[in-house]
Scaffold this motif. Structure first.
Motif, PDB file in Angstrom:
ATOM      1  N   ARG A  42      11.077   7.257   5.452  1.00  0.00           N
ATOM      2  CA  ARG A  42      10.689   8.668   5.510  1.00  0.00           C
ATOM      3  C   ARG A  42       9.182   8.833   5.334  1.00  0.00           C
ATOM      4  NH1 ARG A  42      14.776  11.193   1.164  1.00  0.00           N
ATOM      5  NH2 ARG A  42      14.377   9.128   0.258  1.00  0.00           N
ATOM      6  N   LEU A  43       8.553   7.853   4.727  1.00  0.00           N
ATOM      7  CA  LEU A  43       7.103   7.919   4.523  1.00  0.00           C
ATOM      8  C   LEU A  43       6.325   7.698   5.823  1.00  0.00           C
ATOM      9  CD1 LEU A  43       6.787   5.865   1.200  1.00  0.00           C
ATOM     10  CD2 LEU A  43       6.807   8.353   1.459  1.00  0.00           C
ATOM     11  N   LEU A  44       6.976   7.106   6.804  1.00  0.00           N
ATOM     12  CA  LEU A  44       6.279   6.760   8.042  1.00  0.00           C
ATOM     13  C   LEU A  44       5.848   7.986   8.837  1.00  0.00           C
ATOM     14  CD1 LEU A  44       8.489   3.758   9.227  1.00  0.00           C
ATOM     15  CD2 LEU A  44       6.307   3.691   7.992  1.00  0.00           C
ATOM     16  N   THR A  45       6.460   9.121   8.578  1.00  0.00           N
ATOM     17  CA  THR A  45       6.104  10.339   9.326  1.00  0.00           C
ATOM     18  C   THR A  45       4.921  11.078   8.691  1.00  0.00           C
ATOM     19  OG1 THR A  45       7.688  11.667   8.056  1.00  0.00           O
ATOM     20  CG2 THR A  45       8.476  10.616  10.086  1.00  0.00           C
ATOM     21  N   LEU A  46       4.482  10.641   7.526  1.00  0.00           N
ATOM     22  CA  LEU A  46       3.410  11.338   6.808  1.00  0.00           C
ATOM     23  C   LEU A  46       2.039  10.998   7.382  1.00  0.00           C
ATOM     24  CD1 LEU A  46       4.609  10.845   3.105  1.00  0.00           C
ATOM     25  CD2 LEU A  46       5.000  12.817   4.608  1.00  0.00           C
ATOM     26  N   ARG A  47       1.170  12.013   7.395  1.00  0.00           N
ATOM     27  CA  ARG A  47      -0.223  11.841   7.811  1.00  0.00           C
ATOM     28  C   ARG A  47      -1.125  12.374   6.713  1.00  0.00           C
ATOM     29  NH1 ARG A  47      -1.048  10.947  13.398  1.00  0.00           N
ATOM     30  NH2 ARG A  47       0.927  10.825  14.563  1.00  0.00           N
ATOM     31  N   PHE A  48      -2.271  11.735   6.539  1.00  0.00           N
ATOM     32  CA  PHE A  48      -3.156  12.108   5.440  1.00  0.00           C
ATOM     33  C   PHE A  48      -4.593  12.268   5.920  1.00  0.00           C
ATOM     34  CE2 PHE A  48       0.429  10.037   3.439  1.00  0.00           C
ATOM     35  CZ  PHE A  48       0.659  10.807   2.304  1.00  0.00           C
ATOM     36  N   TYR A  49      -5.323  13.086   5.143  1.00  0.00           N
ATOM     37  CA  TYR A  49      -6.754  13.294   5.373  1.00  0.00           C
ATOM     38  C   TYR A  49      -7.493  12.894   4.100  1.00  0.00           C
ATOM     39  CZ  TYR A  49      -5.354  16.079   9.425  1.00  0.00           C
ATOM     40  OH  TYR A  49      -4.804  16.494  10.613  1.00  0.00           O
ATOM     41  N   GLY A  50      -8.625  12.256   4.283  1.00  0.00           N
ATOM     42  CA  GLY A  50      -9.418  11.877   3.116  1.00  0.00           C
ATOM     43  C   GLY A  50     -10.691  11.170   3.529  1.00  0.00           C
ATOM     44  N   ILE A  72       3.960  10.933  -2.030  1.00  0.00           N
ATOM     45  CA  ILE A  72       4.297   9.527  -2.286  1.00  0.00           C
ATOM     46  C   ILE A  72       4.061   9.201  -3.763  1.00  0.00           C
ATOM     47  CG2 ILE A  72       3.655   8.794   0.050  1.00  0.00           C
ATOM     48  CD1 ILE A  72       1.105   7.587  -1.169  1.00  0.00           C
ATOM     49  N   ARG A  73       4.621   8.093  -4.186  1.00  0.00           N
ATOM     50  CA  ARG A  73       4.265   7.488  -5.463  1.00  0.00           C
ATOM     51  C   ARG A  73       4.168   5.983  -5.243  1.00  0.00           C
ATOM     52  NH1 ARG A  73       8.683   5.487  -8.403  1.00  0.00           N
ATOM     53  NH2 ARG A  73      10.737   5.962  -7.511  1.00  0.00           N
ATOM     54  N   TYR A  74       3.555   5.271  -6.177  1.00  0.00           N
ATOM     55  CA  TYR A  74       3.313   3.843  -5.956  1.00  0.00           C
ATOM     56  C   TYR A  74       3.420   3.044  -7.250  1.00  0.00           C
ATOM     57  CZ  TYR A  74      -1.388   4.270  -7.970  1.00  0.00           C
ATOM     58  OH  TYR A  74      -2.434   4.468  -8.836  1.00  0.00           O
ATOM     59  N   ASP A  75       3.683   1.758  -7.097  1.00  0.00           N
ATOM     60  CA  ASP A  75       3.624   0.781  -8.189  1.00  0.00           C
ATOM     61  C   ASP A  75       2.690  -0.339  -7.752  1.00  0.00           C
ATOM     62  OD1 ASP A  75       5.420   2.076  -9.862  1.00  0.00           O
ATOM     63  OD2 ASP A  75       7.163   1.051  -9.001  1.00  0.00           O
ATOM     64  N   GLN A  76       1.883  -0.829  -8.692  1.00  0.00           N
ATOM     65  CA  GLN A  76       0.947  -1.911  -8.365  1.00  0.00           C
ATOM     66  C   GLN A  76       1.124  -3.067  -9.343  1.00  0.00           C
ATOM     67  OE1 GLN A  76      -3.197  -0.809  -8.260  1.00  0.00           O
ATOM     68  NE2 GLN A  76      -3.869  -2.828  -7.537  1.00  0.00           N
ATOM     69  N   HIS A  77       1.242  -4.256  -8.795  1.00  0.00           N
ATOM     70  CA  HIS A  77       1.312  -5.483  -9.589  1.00  0.00           C
ATOM     71  C   HIS A  77       0.322  -6.478  -8.980  1.00  0.00           C
ATOM     72  CE1 HIS A  77       4.911  -4.078 -11.698  1.00  0.00           C
ATOM     73  NE2 HIS A  77       5.355  -3.678 -10.508  1.00  0.00           N
ATOM     74  N   GLY A  78      -0.854  -6.496  -9.568  1.00  0.00           N
ATOM     75  CA  GLY A  78      -1.920  -7.342  -9.034  1.00  0.00           C
ATOM     76  C   GLY A  78      -2.323  -6.883  -7.640  1.00  0.00           C
ATOM     77  N   LYS A  79      -2.206  -7.767  -6.664  1.00  0.00           N
ATOM     78  CA  LYS A  79      -2.572  -7.438  -5.280  1.00  0.00           C
ATOM     79  C   LYS A  79      -1.390  -6.918  -4.469  1.00  0.00           C
ATOM     80  CE  LYS A  79      -6.570 -10.511  -4.692  1.00  0.00           C
ATOM     81  NZ  LYS A  79      -7.505  -9.435  -4.311  1.00  0.00           N
ATOM     82  N   ASN A  80      -0.264  -6.695  -5.101  1.00  0.00           N
ATOM     83  CA  ASN A  80       0.918  -6.195  -4.399  1.00  0.00           C
ATOM     84  C   ASN A  80       1.202  -4.753  -4.810  1.00  0.00           C
ATOM     85  OD1 ASN A  80       1.737  -8.705  -3.016  1.00  0.00           O
ATOM     86  ND2 ASN A  80       2.034  -9.466  -5.108  1.00  0.00           N
ATOM     87  N   ILE A  81       1.262  -3.869  -3.820  1.00  0.00           N
ATOM     88  CA  ILE A  81       1.517  -2.444  -4.057  1.00  0.00           C
ATOM     89  C   ILE A  81       2.742  -2.027  -3.257  1.00  0.00           C
ATOM     90  CG2 ILE A  81       0.620  -0.095  -3.730  1.00  0.00           C
ATOM     91  CD1 ILE A  81      -1.906  -2.809  -3.821  1.00  0.00           C
ATOM     92  N   THR A  82       3.573  -1.209  -3.864  1.00  0.00           N
ATOM     93  CA  THR A  82       4.755  -0.668  -3.176  1.00  0.00           C
ATOM     94  C   THR A  82       4.681   0.845  -3.187  1.00  0.00           C
ATOM     95  OG1 THR A  82       6.082  -2.558  -3.895  1.00  0.00           O
ATOM     96  CG2 THR A  82       7.273  -0.620  -3.088  1.00  0.00           C
ATOM     97  N   LEU A  83       4.895   1.475  -2.026  1.00  0.00           N
ATOM     98  CA  LEU A  83       4.883   2.921  -1.904  1.00  0.00           C
ATOM     99  C   LEU A  83       6.318   3.427  -1.859  1.00  0.00           C
ATOM    100  CD1 LEU A  83       2.067   3.424   0.777  1.00  0.00           C
ATOM    101  CD2 LEU A  83       1.836   3.302  -1.712  1.00  0.00           C
ATOM    102  N   TYR A  84       6.571   4.506  -2.601  1.00  0.00           N
ATOM    103  CA  TYR A  84       7.927   5.066  -2.690  1.00  0.00           C
ATOM    104  C   TYR A  84       7.927   6.520  -2.263  1.00  0.00           C
ATOM    105  CZ  TYR A  84       8.840   1.030  -5.735  1.00  0.00           C
ATOM    106  OH  TYR A  84       8.961  -0.235  -6.257  1.00  0.00           O
ATOM    107  N   TYR A  85       9.099   6.949  -1.845  1.00  0.00           N
ATOM    108  CA  TYR A  85       9.286   8.384  -1.590  1.00  0.00           C
ATOM    109  C   TYR A  85       9.573   9.053  -2.937  1.00  0.00           C
ATOM    110  CZ  TYR A  85      10.866  12.609   0.811  1.00  0.00           C
ATOM    111  OH  TYR A  85      10.977  13.893   1.277  1.00  0.00           O
ATOM    112  N   PRO A  86       8.909  10.163  -3.240  1.00  0.00           N
ATOM    113  CA  PRO A  86       9.064  10.783  -4.572  1.00  0.00           C
ATOM    114  C   PRO A  86      10.467  11.315  -4.855  1.00  0.00           C
ATOM    115  CG  PRO A  86       7.739  12.183  -3.127  1.00  0.00           C
ATOM    116  CD  PRO A  86       7.999  10.908  -2.372  1.00  0.00           C
TER     117      PRO A  86
END
Length: 300
Positions: A256-264, A286-300
């Motif tokens: 579901r995150l694939l349809t999102l577009r962002f500006y920045g 979105i929300r995210y978790d980070q473990h070192g160089k690995n990040i995971t994006l989640y749907y809120p």
């Protein structure tokens, strides 16, 4: 009477048949006529001799020139085939600036690679690009400059443009800042498109079709200053940019995150990856978790 005349008289005497016949001739007149015939018959021989000698010289010169020419062409071919390739890479998380032998300036974006022959500028100015590069090409009408990737080829004389073709991108793009370029897709190499300053061309890698639009091309090269500009790009494209810019691995866990577009608009030298992710999460999309160089994006 000279010795020459006596000699010639002997020649006439010995050619006579009888004294009776000889008495019918005037010796002096015969001698004069004989000298004239000798002169006339010897003259063409001298000319022919000179002509043959000249032809021999000309043939020798032509042979030397021919051997020299073909040796030169063969030498060119052998030298060209002996040239190796020079490869320069910009690792993930960095950018690389360089100047080609002809004075052309190139800036490589993170995760990009450029290669060119050691004979660059000898008979062609051709570079191969994988990734993204910004070019300021030195003008040379006699030797056009070309950039090629797996999907696009661009020909220029002297100009400034941004060229992007990462293997993971669905499209390759060329954005022209100054000058003019002729470009074509490798699927349709005979169909050139001319770009004017302020235009961006997008090549559909699947079909090879080229789309041209007016665009704020300054945005295309802002990465050379460390800026990350997201102008409504889909999240997948933003993720790829962040991975290359910060040398990390980002996983999108929900389609579901694939349809999102962002500006920045971010400055990589001043803002960390966490600050960029915090800004994206602040949209509550979105929300995210980070473990070192690995990040995971989640749907809120």
């Amino acid at each position: 009477m000279t010795n020459d005349k006596s000699h010639f008289e002997e020649e006439i005497w010995f050619s006579s048949v009888s004294e009776e016949q000889l008495a019918k001739y005037d010796k002096d007149a015969a001698f004069a006529a004989f000298k004239k015939r000798v002169a006339e018959s010897s003259k063409p021989k001298v000319q022919t001799h000179h002509r043959l000698r000249w032809l021999r010289y000309a043939a020798a010169v032509a042979a030397v020139v021919a051997v020299g020419y073909f040796s030169f062409k063969g030498g060119q071919s052998n030298v060209a085939s002996a040239f190796g390739d020079i490869v320069i890479e910009a690792p993930q998380g960095s950018r690389t600036q360089m100047t080609l032998p002809d004075g052309t300036k190139v800036c490589l974006n993170a995760g990009s690679r450029i290669s060119y022959s050691q004979g660059f500028g000898f008979s062609v100015r051709l570079v191969s690009l994988k990734g993204e590069g910004y070019f300021e090409v030195t003008h040379n009408e006699q030797l056009p400059f070309s950039v090629e990737s797996e999907n696009v080829r661009v020909k220029v004389l002297g100009t400034k443009f941004n060229f992007r073709d990462y293997p993971s991108d669905a499209e390759a793009t060329v954005s022209l800042t100054e000058g003019s370029v002729a470009m074509s897709s490798t699927k349709h190499p005979a169909e050139d498109r001319l770009l004017k300053p302020g235009q961006r061309a997008m090549v559909d890698k699947r079909t090879g079709k080229i789309y041209v639009e007016n665009y704020d091309v300054a945005k295309s090269s802002q990465w050379t200053n460390g800026r990350l500009i997201f102008d409504g790009q889909p999240l997948m494209e933003i993720v790829k940019t962040l991975e290359r810019s910060y040398n990390v691995k980002i996983t999108i866990s929900d389609n579901r995150l694939l349809t999102l577009r962002f500006y920045g608009d971010f400055l990589r030298q001043e803002q960390t990856l966490r600050e960029v992710l915090d800004a994206l999460a602040a949209t509550d999309k979105i929300r995210y978790d980070q473990h070192g160089k690995n990040i995971t994006l989640y749907y809120p």
